[in-house]
Design a protein around this motif. Structure first.
Motif, mmCIF file in Angstrom:
data_model
loop_
_atom_site.group_PDB
_atom_site.id
_atom_site.type_symbol
_atom_site.label_atom_id
_atom_site.label_comp_id
_atom_site.label_asym_id
_atom_site.label_seq_id
_atom_site.Cartn_x
_atom_site.Cartn_y
_atom_site.Cartn_z
ATOM 1 N N SER A 158 0.747 -1.067 -0.028
ATOM 2 C CA SER A 158 -0.137 -0.112 -0.062
ATOM 3 C C SER A 158 0.752 1.103 -0.033
ATOM 4 C CB SER A 158 -0.800 -0.043 1.320
ATOM 5 O OG SER A 158 -1.614 -1.202 1.167
ATOM 6 N N ALA A 159 1.982 1.411 0.713
ATOM 7 C CA ALA A 159 2.891 2.271 0.669
ATOM 8 C C ALA A 159 3.566 2.587 -0.575
ATOM 9 C CB ALA A 159 3.967 1.948 1.808
ATOM 10 N N PHE A 160 3.830 1.608 -1.215
ATOM 11 C CA PHE A 160 4.555 1.735 -2.616
ATOM 12 C C PHE A 160 3.722 2.483 -3.395
ATOM 13 C CE2 PHE A 160 7.899 0.814 -5.573
ATOM 14 C CZ PHE A 160 7.439 1.015 -6.679
ATOM 15 N N GLY A 161 2.177 1.997 -3.338
ATOM 16 C CA GLY A 161 1.186 2.656 -4.517
ATOM 17 C C GLY A 161 0.935 4.092 -3.835
ATOM 18 N N PHE A 162 0.969 4.418 -2.736
ATOM 19 C CA PHE A 162 0.868 5.658 -2.118
ATOM 20 C C PHE A 162 1.884 6.446 -2.765
ATOM 21 C CE2 PHE A 162 0.532 9.333 0.894
ATOM 22 C CZ PHE A 162 -0.859 9.730 0.571
ATOM 23 N N LEU A 163 3.201 5.999 -2.671
ATOM 24 C CA LEU A 163 4.209 6.706 -3.199
ATOM 25 C C LEU A 163 4.237 7.021 -4.813
ATOM 26 C CD1 LEU A 163 7.243 7.920 -2.816
ATOM 27 C CD2 LEU A 163 8.049 5.354 -3.400
ATOM 28 N N ALA A 164 3.548 6.067 -5.613
ATOM 29 C CA ALA A 164 3.406 6.381 -6.789
ATOM 30 C C ALA A 164 2.488 7.311 -7.125
ATOM 31 C CB ALA A 164 2.555 5.006 -7.456
ATOM 32 N N VAL A 165 1.425 7.577 -6.103
ATOM 33 C CA VAL A 165 0.533 8.841 -6.154
ATOM 34 C C VAL A 165 1.386 10.015 -5.814
ATOM 35 C CG1 VAL A 165 -1.602 9.990 -5.379
ATOM 36 C CG2 VAL A 165 -1.585 7.359 -5.774
ATOM 37 N N LEU A 166 1.969 9.919 -4.943
ATOM 38 C CA LEU A 166 2.696 11.155 -4.678
ATOM 39 C C LEU A 166 3.851 11.634 -5.868
ATOM 40 C CD1 LEU A 166 3.885 10.556 -0.975
ATOM 41 C CD2 LEU A 166 2.196 12.152 -1.909
ATOM 42 N N LEU A 167 4.479 10.497 -6.336
ATOM 43 C CA LEU A 167 5.312 11.115 -7.543
ATOM 44 C C LEU A 167 4.508 11.548 -8.547
ATOM 45 C CD1 LEU A 167 7.600 7.678 -7.443
ATOM 46 C CD2 LEU A 167 8.243 9.847 -6.791
ATOM 47 N N SER A 168 3.349 11.032 -8.808
ATOM 48 C CA SER A 168 2.337 11.777 -9.935
ATOM 49 C C SER A 168 2.192 13.231 -9.895
ATOM 50 C CB SER A 168 1.099 11.072 -10.061
ATOM 51 O OG SER A 168 0.263 11.315 -8.884
ATOM 52 N N TYR A 169 2.228 13.711 -8.405
ATOM 53 C CA TYR A 169 2.149 15.032 -8.187
ATOM 54 C C TYR A 169 3.372 15.661 -8.207
ATOM 55 C CZ TYR A 169 -2.735 14.209 -6.604
ATOM 56 O OH TYR A 169 -4.198 13.804 -6.516
ATOM 57 N N TRP A 170 4.256 15.271 -7.722
ATOM 58 C CA TRP A 170 5.710 15.868 -7.377
ATOM 59 C C TRP A 170 6.405 15.843 -8.769
ATOM 60 C CZ3 TRP A 170 7.253 12.285 -2.610
ATOM 61 C CH2 TRP A 170 6.654 12.876 -1.520
ATOM 62 N N TRP A 171 6.689 14.796 -9.508
ATOM 63 C CA TRP A 171 7.391 14.609 -10.866
ATOM 64 C C TRP A 171 6.339 13.811 -11.822
ATOM 65 C CZ3 TRP A 171 10.198 12.890 -6.444
ATOM 66 C CH2 TRP A 171 10.978 13.800 -5.980
ATOM 67 N N PRO A 172 5.462 14.561 -12.288
ATOM 68 C CA PRO A 172 4.551 13.834 -13.199
ATOM 69 C C PRO A 172 4.888 13.369 -14.705
ATOM 70 C CG PRO A 172 3.760 16.172 -13.166
ATOM 71 C CD PRO A 172 4.811 15.863 -12.172
ATOM 72 N N THR A 173 5.802 14.209 -15.038
ATOM 73 C CA THR A 173 6.425 13.928 -16.144
ATOM 74 C C THR A 173 7.654 13.506 -16.422
ATOM 75 O OG1 THR A 173 7.397 16.430 -16.481
ATOM 76 C CG2 THR A 173 5.239 16.136 -17.397
ATOM 77 N N THR A 174 8.302 13.119 -15.289
ATOM 78 C CA THR A 174 9.701 12.532 -15.280
ATOM 79 C C THR A 174 9.656 11.306 -14.565
ATOM 80 O OG1 THR A 174 10.218 13.818 -13.192
ATOM 81 C CG2 THR A 174 11.046 14.553 -15.258
ATOM 82 N N VAL A 175 9.938 11.231 -13.143
ATOM 83 C CA VAL A 175 9.860 9.942 -12.225
ATOM 84 C C VAL A 175 8.737 8.819 -12.560
ATOM 85 C CG1 VAL A 175 10.273 8.883 -10.021
ATOM 86 C CG2 VAL A 175 11.242 11.258 -10.517
ATOM 87 N N PHE A 176 7.371 9.750 -12.511
ATOM 88 C CA PHE A 176 6.063 8.964 -12.505
ATOM 89 C C PHE A 176 5.948 8.293 -13.961
ATOM 90 C CE2 PHE A 176 1.454 8.658 -13.211
ATOM 91 C CZ PHE A 176 1.139 7.662 -12.235
ATOM 92 N N THR A 177 6.445 9.104 -14.845
ATOM 93 C CA THR A 177 6.201 8.520 -16.268
ATOM 94 C C THR A 177 7.005 7.331 -16.503
ATOM 95 O OG1 THR A 177 5.548 10.787 -17.107
ATOM 96 C CG2 THR A 177 6.568 9.123 -18.616
ATOM 97 N N TRP A 178 8.613 7.450 -15.892
ATOM 98 C CA TRP A 178 9.674 6.502 -15.768
ATOM 99 C C TRP A 178 8.832 5.108 -15.343
ATOM 100 C CZ3 TRP A 178 13.903 9.816 -13.520
ATOM 101 C CH2 TRP A 178 14.249 10.856 -14.408
ATOM 102 N N LEU A 179 8.385 5.426 -13.802
ATOM 103 C CA LEU A 179 7.516 4.285 -13.337
ATOM 104 C C LEU A 179 6.270 3.587 -14.137
ATOM 105 C CD1 LEU A 179 7.832 2.920 -10.592
ATOM 106 C CD2 LEU A 179 5.852 4.524 -9.648
ATOM 107 N N LEU A 180 5.765 4.198 -14.782
ATOM 108 C CA LEU A 180 4.584 3.854 -15.562
ATOM 109 C C LEU A 180 5.299 2.979 -16.993
ATOM 110 C CD1 LEU A 180 1.881 6.744 -15.950
ATOM 111 C CD2 LEU A 180 1.810 4.387 -14.602
ATOM 112 N N ASN A 181 6.258 3.715 -17.327
ATOM 113 C CA ASN A 181 7.188 2.838 -18.337
ATOM 114 C C ASN A 181 7.614 1.427 -17.945
ATOM 115 O OD1 ASN A 181 6.504 4.824 -20.505
ATOM 116 N ND2 ASN A 181 8.033 6.178 -20.263
ATOM 117 N N MET A 182 8.108 1.501 -16.947
ATOM 118 C CA MET A 182 8.841 0.319 -16.315
ATOM 119 C C MET A 182 7.671 -0.927 -16.348
ATOM 120 S SD MET A 182 11.657 0.849 -13.645
ATOM 121 C CE MET A 182 10.329 1.845 -12.316
ATOM 122 N N VAL A 183 6.493 -0.645 -16.076
ATOM 123 C CA VAL A 183 5.597 -1.583 -16.059
ATOM 124 C C VAL A 183 4.721 -1.793 -17.371
ATOM 125 C CG1 VAL A 183 5.416 -1.455 -13.512
ATOM 126 C CG2 VAL A 183 3.824 -0.398 -14.848
ATOM 127 N N GLY A 184 5.211 -1.033 -18.214
ATOM 128 C CA GLY A 184 4.368 -0.842 -19.566
ATOM 129 C C GLY A 184 4.115 -2.356 -20.122
#
Length: 433
Positions: free
Chosen positions: A321-347
């Motif tokens: 759950s904490a990792f999922g919540f961290l993903a949400v925070l990343l979408s607010y902090w770095w939506p076009t960089t870190v969060f996008t990389w995270l989404l691409n990793m599981v693409g």
């Protein structure tokens, strides 16, 4: 019901609109083709899980049949996929709620949903089953009702709605309006829409009769899921022009119901989409926590997560759950960089998981036929030929991803994650040896 509902998510209700916009009416062929592949993968997974039930499911099978490095790699890939999914679904659900309650910030809804499903999964495994049963019941009922209404409209039986005939199938550029390129894009979209069904074999391992539960779920759910997906796509492209902006904007199901003049269709489908998102959150937290617990129990992760209290791996639930919540925070902090990389990793992660399942099944089936043929209560059809066909199809889909720039980036990121985890697993295996 968990098998049926687990794969029916927002990817079908909303995300399929992008596939229709790209492929046109040929999206029916795309969903049919990927549906056949999913049926083969689930049959292979069902054979292994019925013979040797385990909460780690395909990760355990890969470890036994390929090597500890493979079990570690595919297990943590799947865990990452589910946790990122939890974050994405929480964001989607919060956007639905903000449409009804615009004065409440999005982060409040994210916190409420994350906290609620984390708490229910911490309490007892029966809570997951109870929630998922009712979520699945709503989704399955909604799809079934949609198919009935759609067939009536196509036949011209629905009052005030003339039969469309084949006008939307052959007009607006024809059945293949964007040619092979559009069909390939639709095929990729449909493959990823089917992801999530693997969780049922994890859940079945905690049931009273795991062998029977797996066998029943695999045998009865596959063709029904294919019917829901392929049938829905056929109804949509027959009733609504594929290039109608509302198909992608409002979602294909809302577009059809609005076209038919069904009162309150938009709000009704928003409720169903919200339930689909919450259901996926619930299932992903459950699946991720069980996969993490299985991995650490086999020495493939931090031992702290192996603790079980009240029959529930609570620390694994909290970590997931904490990792999922961290993903949400990343979408607010770095939506076009870190969060996008995270989404691409599981693409392309679901395709990697399916490939490991196919290889593990090839090896396990031959060993079981020699050592314990009585455990083969569910058998892969036409073994080994269809297993090789499925493996070739997975490789073909991965190859098709290289043709598109966005898909190619996802493929590279997923390949990087897979190589990194495989290398870590191989080094750990060498040290243990």
């Amino acid at each position: 019901m968990i098998a049926l509902g687990g794969v029916i998510g927002a990817g079908l209700f909303v995300g399929s609109g992008s596939g229709i916009a790209a492929a046109g009416p040929s999206i029916v062929l795309a969903f049919a083709g990927s549906g056949l592949l999913v049926m083969l993968v689930m049959r292979m997974l069902g054979e292994m899980s019925a013979a040797r039930p385990a909460s780690g499911s395909f990760s355990v099978h890969a470890e036994r049949e390929i090597g500890p490095w493979a079990g570690m790699a595919v297990g943590w890939i799947f865990w990452t996929l589910l946790c990122v999914g939890v974050g994405a679904e929480a964001i989607g659900a919060s956007h639905v709620m903000s449409g009804w309650f615009p004065g409440i910030p999005l982060w409040v809804w994210v916190a409420v949903f994350m906290g609620f499903f984390c708490a229910t999964n911490l309490a007892a495994v029966k809570n997951f089953g109870e929630f998922e049963f009712w979520f699945a019941a709503v989704k399955v009922t909604a799809i079934a009702a949609f198919l009935v209404i759609g067939v009536l409209a196509i036949c011209g039986v629905l009052p005030g709605t003339p039969a469309p005939g084949t006008a939307n199938l052959t007009g607006h550029g024809g059945f293949f309006p964007n040619g092979s390129t559009g069909l390939i894009t639709g095929l990729l979209a449909s493959v990823f829409a089917y992801g999530g069904l693997e969780t049922v074999t994890i859940a079945a391992a905690e049931s009273k009769d795991p062998r029977r539960s797996v066998a029943t779920a695999v045998r009865t759910s596959m063709w029904r899921i294919a019917l829901f997906y392929v049938g829905s796509m056929a109804v949509i492209v027959t009733l609504v022009p594929w290039n109608d902006p509302s198909v992608k904007g409002s979602g294909p199901y809302v577009s059809v119901l609005n076209t038919l003049g069904i009162p309150g269709a938009g709000q009704l489908m928003n409720v169903v989409v919200l339930i689909a998102l919450l259901s996926a959150m619930n299932a992903n937290i459950y699946g991720a926590s069980r996969m993490a617990h299985s991995l650490v129990e086999r020495g493939q992760g931090p031992k702290l997560l192996a603790r079980v209290q009240g029959g529930v791996p609570r620390l694994a639930v909290l970590a997931s759950s904490a990792f999922g919540f961290l993903a949400v925070l990343l979408s607010y902090w770095w939506p076009t960089t870190v969060f996008t990389w995270l989404l691409n990793m599981v693409g392309a992660a679901v395709l990697v998981v399916w490939a490991f399942i196919a290889v593990a099944q090839l090896r396990m089936r031959r060993r079981l036929e020699r050592e314990a043929p009585e455990q083969l209560t569910v058998r892969m059809w036409l073994f080994p030929y269809l297993t090789w066909v499925a493996l070739a199809a997975i490789v073909a889909v991965l190859a098709l991803m290289t043709a598109d720039a966005d898909n190619r980036i996802q493929l590279y990121f997923t390949a990087g994650l897979t190589v990194a985890l495989s290398a870590l697993g191989w080094l750990k295996q060498r040290r243990s040896a």
